[in-house]
Each structure stands twice: as structure tokens, then as C-alpha cells.
Write an enzyme that holds these catalytic residues in place. Structure first.
Site, PDB file in Angstrom:
ATOM      1  N   ASP A   1      36.154  38.346  44.071  1.00  0.00           N
ATOM      2  CA  ASP A   1      37.476  38.173  43.469  1.00  0.00           C
ATOM      3  C   ASP A   1      38.533  39.065  44.109  1.00  0.00           C
ATOM      4  OD1 ASP A   1      36.318  36.415  41.741  1.00  0.00           O
ATOM      5  OD2 ASP A   1      36.432  37.715  39.975  1.00  0.00           O
TER       6      ASP A   1
ATOM      7  N   ASP B   1      32.211  28.099  38.761  1.00  0.00           N
ATOM      8  CA  ASP B   1      31.888  29.498  39.022  1.00  0.00           C
ATOM      9  C   ASP B   1      30.380  29.717  39.136  1.00  0.00           C
ATOM     10  OD1 ASP B   1      32.685  32.128  39.487  1.00  0.00           O
ATOM     11  OD2 ASP B   1      33.953  32.228  37.707  1.00  0.00           O
TER      12      ASP B   1
END
Length: 403
Positions: A205, A150
């Protein structure tokens, strides 16, 4: 003495590193398939959930359908030891990550884990910044097969350098690990990451909504249609071993059956990784029917590895094509509206040439047999026009075969 031991271990890694940095080849020849804990459970994870999910992947037939990666997302982390090596949370994962990986492997699955290129993960756990080679060595020791990496807490960090550094660390550790890059498309990874990762996020996201944006002060999460629109122009960068990733699936997390079916279909048309995010222990028959449809999965997993494309749009409908192996085509009509739409398919209006695959539909000279992949019925051939009704927020999906 501890510092000397750490320097010795890292020195061995460097000695084993390749002369020219590279990622592991031969992985992700088709888009990866599996399950990830984040969409449904976020930080509420433990080893019991992972073991039960492994069992369900097997018992439901998902493993045999291709969903082989069981990926633990953020919040598994405990603390680093005195040498800087990361360990799992001892309360949530009391048996340790090696024992959990062994269990997942015993079920015929592969196991994935999560980290972050920054100082902390998005959930506030220890990131890999400054510990890349140590973390890679630990993952290899545990038997990890997949890393999602990430991009939180990354101020003043260069993305290309950070992702290449972890790629090099994974390779030096010696265990083939699929490298999933998750920097949300902020730095156009599709333009530079083919030699770095096996897949890269193209957007922020996803969240459980078909057509909306969940706006926060400094970031936003996106619905299915918003993410779909963000894939425009990216198909030329995808292929075997390097895939555009529009984020994980929300099928089974609360959208309508029509929306779930459309969501799953469009990800297959995009040749996207199919990473489930629902609770496999509590699935409806409708959810099972969608994620286990092998004919639709075959569109995603087609060995040609070419991403589909939107050819035209009209009155809330979109018309998508995806070239397949053996001269076949996938043809999809997506209804973006909430109301059913009736449409008459005149195949001669869809004579087109795809420059990427160097393939033409050639409906004027080729008659394709039509298989409806959601009803699994033979719907004739393309000699004649065909009337269809596409329900609101749903699809019609055909495989067109010339043989």
C-alpha cells in the site's frame, strides 16, 4: 428448499460460463481513472459520502476529464443471508447497493466495489472465499462496473487459482466488470495475470508521504518514491487492457504542492491507473489544478499504451522518457531531493532507442517543439540546449512534438 434454489442458481451460472475461461475484453484500453474511498476515509464510509462524491466528480469537471469510476473500498459489507449472498451494511447503506449504483450511473459515472479473495477482508468483513460465484452474481445484479479484489486472510490459498476463479465467476455472471487485482505484487502477477485481470498491484500500500516507509510488525506502507523505485523492470508487462498498478493517488491528502505534482506526473509517466483518494468536497485550487491538467492526463491516457522509463540519474535528478502516439515523446526531470537543482539540457546527450516501442528520440536528426505541460507554455525547440531549474521534490514535464 433453499439449498435446492441456491444449487439451481449456481447451476445456471455454470451453464452460461464460457468453454474457455476469460476476462471481459475491451475494458481498460487506457489506464482506468476514477476515485476510491480508502486513502482518505478508510472504513468511515456510507451512501451519503458516495452520493456526494458522485456529485463532485461531475460538478468539478473530473468526470469529463476521464475520472469515471467511483469505487467503494472495504467496509461496505453487511452479512450474508441464509443462502450465502452478501448484502451491504444496512445502517451505512440503507437504500441498498442497487439504488446507489443507479444514482452513480445517473450521473454518467461507473461504480466499483471491493472484496477479498480470503475468508475476511482487510477490514474484517466477509471475504469472497467459497462464495465467488454468488458474489459475482450479486455484483452483476446490483449493476457494478469495477471490482477491486484484495488479498487478506488468504493463508493456504493459491493466488493464481483464486484470482482466476473470481475472473471466471465475473464472466459467468455476464456483466462486464473491470477486474482490479490487489495482491500487492507478492506473487509477481505481472508475469501471469494478463489473461486474468485488467490491472494488478505491483507493491504494498501507498501512504501519504513522498519519501518514507511506514513500518508495521508484519507489513509496511510506502511513500511515493519507494513505490516508484519498485516499478523498475515492469514496463514490458503493461499495455492496453492490462496495466501495472502502483496503487492509488495521494494527491490532495497533505503532501506539499510540489510533491503532489511530482507524484501525479510520475504516475502519468508510468501509464498507471489514476485513482484519486482525496475528499473531493474539500479541495484546494492547487489540488484541482493538478488532477484536472488535461495535458498531463493525456500523457497517462496516450493510446499507444506504453509505460515510461528512467533513462538516467544524476545528482538527485532522474530523466524519464515515455513514447507517445504521433511520434511524440514525454520527457520528465524528477528532482528527488529537497533542494532546487539547476540543470542544462543538452538534447544530444539523450539520443536513445527504446527497444519496447522500437522508437528512437533521434535528437541529432529531429527537432521537436517543446511544450511545458505544467506551465502550458511553448518553450521553444530542441535545436538548442536549455537551462532549467527543478524545485525540490518536483518535476519539469515536457511534451516533445516533431510536427
Amino acid at each position: 428448499m433453499k439449498k435446492i434454489l441456491l444449487a439451481f442458481c449456481l447451476g445456471l451460472l455454470c451453464m452460461n460460463a464460457p468453454l474457455y475461461a476469460q476476462k471481459f475484453e475491451g475494458l481498460a484500453q487506457t489506464p482506468p481513472m476514477g476515485w476510491n474511498s480508502w486513502n482518505k476515509f478508510a472504513c468511515n464510509i456510507d451512501e451519503q459520502l458516495i452520493r456526494e462524491t458522485a456529485d463532485m466528480l461531475v460538478e468539478t469537471g473530473l468526470r469529463d476529464a476521464g475520472y469515471i469510476y467511483l469505487n467503494i473500498d472495504d467496509c461496505w459489507h453487511g452479512e450474508r443471508d441464509s443462502l450465502g449472498f452478501i448484502h451491504p451494511d444496512p445502517v451505512r447503506f440503507p437504500s441498498g447497493m442497487k439504488a446507489l449504483a443507479d444514482y452513480v450511473h445517473s450521473r454518467g459515472l461507473k461504480i466499483g466495489i471491493y472484496s477479498d479473495a480470503g475468508r475476511k477482508t482487510c477490514g474484517g468483513r466477509p471475504g469472497s472465499f467459497g462464495h465467488e460465484y454468488q458474489d459475482a452474481l450479486q455484483y452483476a445484479k446490483w449493476g457494478i462496473d469495477y471490482l477491486k479484489y484484495d488479498w487478506c486472510e488468504t493463508e493456504d490459498i493459491n493466488p493464481k487459482g483464486a484470482y482466476n476463479l473470481m475472473r471466471d465467476a465475473l464472466y459467468a455472471a455476464g456483466r462486464p466488470i473491470l477486474f482490479s487485482m490487489c495482491e500487492w505484487g507478492d506473487n509477481q502477477p505481472w508475469e501471469w495475470a494478463q489473461e486474468t485481470g485488467h490491472m494488478w498491484r505491483t507493491t504494498g500500500d501507498i501512504y501519504n508521504c513522498f519519501d518514507c516507509i511506514d513500518q508495521y510488525p508484519t507489513w509496511a506502507a510506502f511513500g511515493v518514491l519507494q513505490i516508484l523505485d519498485m516499478q523498475e523492470g515492469l514496463r514490458k508487462y503493461a499495455g492496453p487492457g492490462h496495466w501495472n498498478d502502483p496503487d492509488m493517488l495521494e494527491v490532495g491528502n497533505g503532501m506539499t504542492v510540489n510533491e503532489d505534482r511530482a507524484h501525479f506526473t510520475m504516475w502519468c509517466m508510468l501509464a498507471a491507473p489514476l485513482v484519486l483518494g482525496n475528499d473531493l468536497r474539500n479541495m484546494t485550487d492547487d489540488t484541482r489544478g493538478i488532477i484536472l491538467n488535461k495535458e498531463v492526463i493525456a500523457i497517462d491516457q496516450d493510446p499507444l499504451g506504453i509505460q515510461g522509463f528512467k533513462h538516467a540519474a544524476e545528482d538527485g535528478l532522474e530523466f524519464w522518457f515515455k513514447p507517445l502516439s504521433d511520434g511524440d515523446w514525454a520527457f520528465c526531470i524528477l528532482n528527488r531531493t529537497t533542494e532546487p537543482r539547476e540543470y542544462t539540457i543538452d538534447w544530444q546527450q539523450f539520443n536513445l532507442h527504446d527497444d519496447l516501442s522500437h522508437r528512437s528520440t533521434a535528437f541529432d536528426t529531429t527537432h521537436y517543439n517543446i511544450c511545458n505541460l505544467w506551465t502550458l507554455k511553448d518553450d521553444g525547440n530542441t535545436k538548442k540546449i536549455r537551462k532549467v531549474i527543478i524545485p525540490g521534490r518536483d518535476v519539469v514535464l515536457y511534451r516533445l512534438s516533431g510536427k
